[in-house]
Design a protein around this motif. Structure first.
Motif, PDB file in Angstrom:
ATOM      1  N   ILE A   1      46.149  17.495 -56.816  1.00 42.80           N
ATOM      2  CA  ILE A   1      45.204  18.528 -57.253  1.00 42.80           C
ATOM      3  C   ILE A   1      44.307  17.992 -58.368  1.00 42.80           C
ATOM      4  O   ILE A   1      43.088  18.181 -58.351  1.00 42.80           O
ATOM      5  CB  ILE A   1      45.951  19.807 -57.691  1.00 42.80           C
ATOM      6  N   VAL A   2      44.909  17.292 -59.336  1.00 42.41           N
ATOM      7  CA  VAL A   2      44.130  16.749 -60.451  1.00 42.41           C
ATOM      8  C   VAL A   2      43.131  15.689 -59.960  1.00 42.41           C
ATOM      9  O   VAL A   2      41.973  15.674 -60.384  1.00 42.41           O
ATOM     10  CB  VAL A   2      45.046  16.202 -61.571  1.00 42.41           C
ATOM     11  N   LEU A   3      43.553  14.846 -59.017  1.00 43.46           N
ATOM     12  CA  LEU A   3      42.640  13.836 -58.451  1.00 43.46           C
ATOM     13  C   LEU A   3      41.489  14.503 -57.704  1.00 43.46           C
ATOM     14  O   LEU A   3      40.326  14.108 -57.847  1.00 43.46           O
ATOM     15  CB  LEU A   3      43.390  12.895 -57.503  1.00 43.46           C
ATOM     16  N   TYR A   4      41.807  15.511 -56.917  1.00 43.05           N
ATOM     17  CA  TYR A   4      40.811  16.267 -56.139  1.00 43.05           C
ATOM     18  C   TYR A   4      39.819  16.931 -57.101  1.00 43.05           C
ATOM     19  O   TYR A   4      38.604  16.867 -56.897  1.00 43.05           O
ATOM     20  CB  TYR A   4      41.569  17.301 -55.300  1.00 43.05           C
ATOM     21  N   LEU A   5      40.332  17.549 -58.155  1.00 36.41           N
ATOM     22  CA  LEU A   5      39.482  18.202 -59.146  1.00 36.41           C
ATOM     23  C   LEU A   5      38.584  17.176 -59.837  1.00 36.41           C
ATOM     24  O   LEU A   5      37.384  17.411 -60.021  1.00 36.41           O
ATOM     25  CB  LEU A   5      40.347  18.936 -60.175  1.00 36.41           C
ATOM     26  N   CYS A   6      39.152  16.048 -60.204  1.00 32.09           N
ATOM     27  CA  CYS A   6      38.411  14.992 -60.889  1.00 32.09           C
ATOM     28  C   CYS A   6      37.251  14.490 -60.012  1.00 32.09           C
ATOM     29  O   CYS A   6      36.113  14.375 -60.474  1.00 32.09           O
ATOM     30  CB  CYS A   6      39.357  13.853 -61.256  1.00 32.09           C
ATOM     31  N   ASP A   7      37.540  14.214 -58.743  1.00 35.00           N
ATOM     32  CA  ASP A   7      36.495  13.771 -57.808  1.00 35.00           C
ATOM     33  C   ASP A   7      35.407  14.822 -57.665  1.00 35.00           C
ATOM     34  O   ASP A   7      34.215  14.516 -57.680  1.00 35.00           O
ATOM     35  CB  ASP A   7      37.094  13.497 -56.418  1.00 35.00           C
ATOM     36  N   THR A   8      35.823  16.082 -57.519  1.00 31.43           N
ATOM     37  CA  THR A   8      34.878  17.182 -57.326  1.00 31.43           C
ATOM     38  C   THR A   8      33.960  17.336 -58.529  1.00 31.43           C
ATOM     39  O   THR A   8      32.738  17.438 -58.385  1.00 31.43           O
ATOM     40  CB  THR A   8      35.646  18.509 -57.080  1.00 31.43           C
ATOM     41  N   CYS A   9      34.544  17.334 -59.720  1.00 31.77           N
ATOM     42  CA  CYS A   9      33.756  17.539 -60.943  1.00 31.77           C
ATOM     43  C   CYS A   9      32.809  16.378 -61.205  1.00 31.77           C
ATOM     44  O   CYS A   9      31.665  16.586 -61.623  1.00 31.77           O
ATOM     45  CB  CYS A   9      34.677  17.733 -62.143  1.00 31.77           C
ATOM     46  N   THR A  10      33.280  15.168 -60.934  1.00 35.52           N
ATOM     47  CA  THR A  10      32.443  13.984 -61.145  1.00 35.52           C
ATOM     48  C   THR A  10      31.257  13.997 -60.179  1.00 35.52           C
ATOM     49  O   THR A  10      30.120  13.727 -60.572  1.00 35.52           O
ATOM     50  CB  THR A  10      33.273  12.696 -60.971  1.00 35.52           C
ATOM     51  N   THR A  11      31.518  14.338 -58.931  1.00 39.65           N
ATOM     52  CA  THR A  11      30.459  14.398 -57.922  1.00 39.65           C
ATOM     53  C   THR A  11      29.458  15.503 -58.255  1.00 39.65           C
ATOM     54  O   THR A  11      28.238  15.299 -58.164  1.00 39.65           O
ATOM     55  CB  THR A  11      31.067  14.641 -56.519  1.00 39.65           C
ATOM     56  N   LEU A  12      29.964  16.660 -58.618  1.00 40.00           N
ATOM     57  CA  LEU A  12      29.111  17.789 -58.991  1.00 40.00           C
ATOM     58  C   LEU A  12      28.194  17.407 -60.152  1.00 40.00           C
ATOM     59  O   LEU A  12      26.973  17.593 -60.099  1.00 40.00           O
ATOM     60  CB  LEU A  12      29.991  18.986 -59.388  1.00 40.00           C
ATOM     61  N   TRP A  13      28.782  16.842 -61.206  1.00 39.10           N
ATOM     62  CA  TRP A  13      27.989  16.439 -62.366  1.00 39.10           C
ATOM     63  C   TRP A  13      26.951  15.382 -61.981  1.00 39.10           C
ATOM     64  O   TRP A  13      25.776  15.492 -62.356  1.00 39.10           O
ATOM     65  CB  TRP A  13      28.906  15.890 -63.474  1.00 39.10           C
ATOM     66  N   ALA A  14      27.366  14.365 -61.213  1.00 38.96           N
ATOM     67  CA  ALA A  14      26.453  13.280 -60.836  1.00 38.96           C
ATOM     68  C   ALA A  14      25.264  13.830 -60.045  1.00 38.96           C
ATOM     69  O   ALA A  14      24.115  13.424 -60.274  1.00 38.96           O
ATOM     70  CB  ALA A  14      27.198  12.224 -60.022  1.00 38.96           C
ATOM     71  N   PHE A  15      25.534  14.765 -59.141  1.00 35.49           N
ATOM     72  CA  PHE A  15      24.464  15.354 -58.335  1.00 35.49           C
ATOM     73  C   PHE A  15      23.472  16.111 -59.222  1.00 35.49           C
ATOM     74  O   PHE A  15      22.264  15.907 -59.129  1.00 35.49           O
ATOM     75  CB  PHE A  15      25.053  16.290 -57.266  1.00 35.49           C
ATOM     76  N   LEU A  16      23.982  16.964 -60.107  1.00 32.85           N
ATOM     77  CA  LEU A  16      23.100  17.737 -60.981  1.00 32.85           C
ATOM     78  C   LEU A  16      22.372  16.837 -61.982  1.00 32.85           C
ATOM     79  O   LEU A  16      21.235  17.099 -62.355  1.00 32.85           O
ATOM     80  CB  LEU A  16      23.894  18.820 -61.715  1.00 32.85           C
TER      81      LEU A  16
END
Length: 157
Positions: A65-80
């Protein structure tokens, strides 16, 4: 220019994709036995008693869950970060509110669970703590980009 400038129809694709992005956060909450304000609450089946929490789930599941969250947040931030114009589309889906609610509900629970597991897996603890901290940082940075684009820029222009 970027691909959105060449293909304005991509904004409507983004608009259609955002409920899926929000669903990622709902899925994480659901796996943790948590619920958020503003999340579309699906009624729970009677036999589906939620006893799983981040504090008592198997360690591997917590790590996933923590890895999934980390990937999601990093991708979201990078896109924005590279494409702040997308913020208006994100905000159409109440993204700031949903992200803040998720942060409020999930992050303290996940952090407490990681601290509680410290003795169980000393070597994995540092990595998990680094990843949850990184997730938290990227959520805050994404939130700042959203607030800046949606609220502050229009005032300055």
């Amino acid at each position: 220019g970027n691909i959105f400038t060449q293909q304005p129809s991509y904004f409507s694709d983004l608009d259609e994709t955002l409920p899926t992005v929000l669903q990622v956060f709902n899925n994480i909450l659901h796996k943790c036995g948590l619920q958020c304000e503003g999340a579309s609450a699906e009624p729970q089946k009677l036999e589906e008693k939620v006893t799983v929490t981040p504090g008592n789930m198997p360690l591997q599941e917590l790590k996933d869950i923590v890895l999934y969250l980390c990937d999601t947040c990093t991708t979201l931030w990078a896109f924005l970060d590279v494409f702040p114009l997308a913020c208006q589309t994100f905000q159409k889906h109440d993204f700031c509110y949903r992200l803040a609610s998720f942060y409020d509900v999930a992050i303290p629970e996940l952090e407490a669970a990681i601290k509680k597991r410290h003795c169980e897996d000393k070597s994995g603890f540092a990595d998990l703590w680094r990843r949850i901290s990184h997730s938290r940082k990227k959520m805050i940075e994404a939130f700042h980009i959203l607030i800046n684009q949606v609220c502050l820029q229009p005032i300055l222009e």
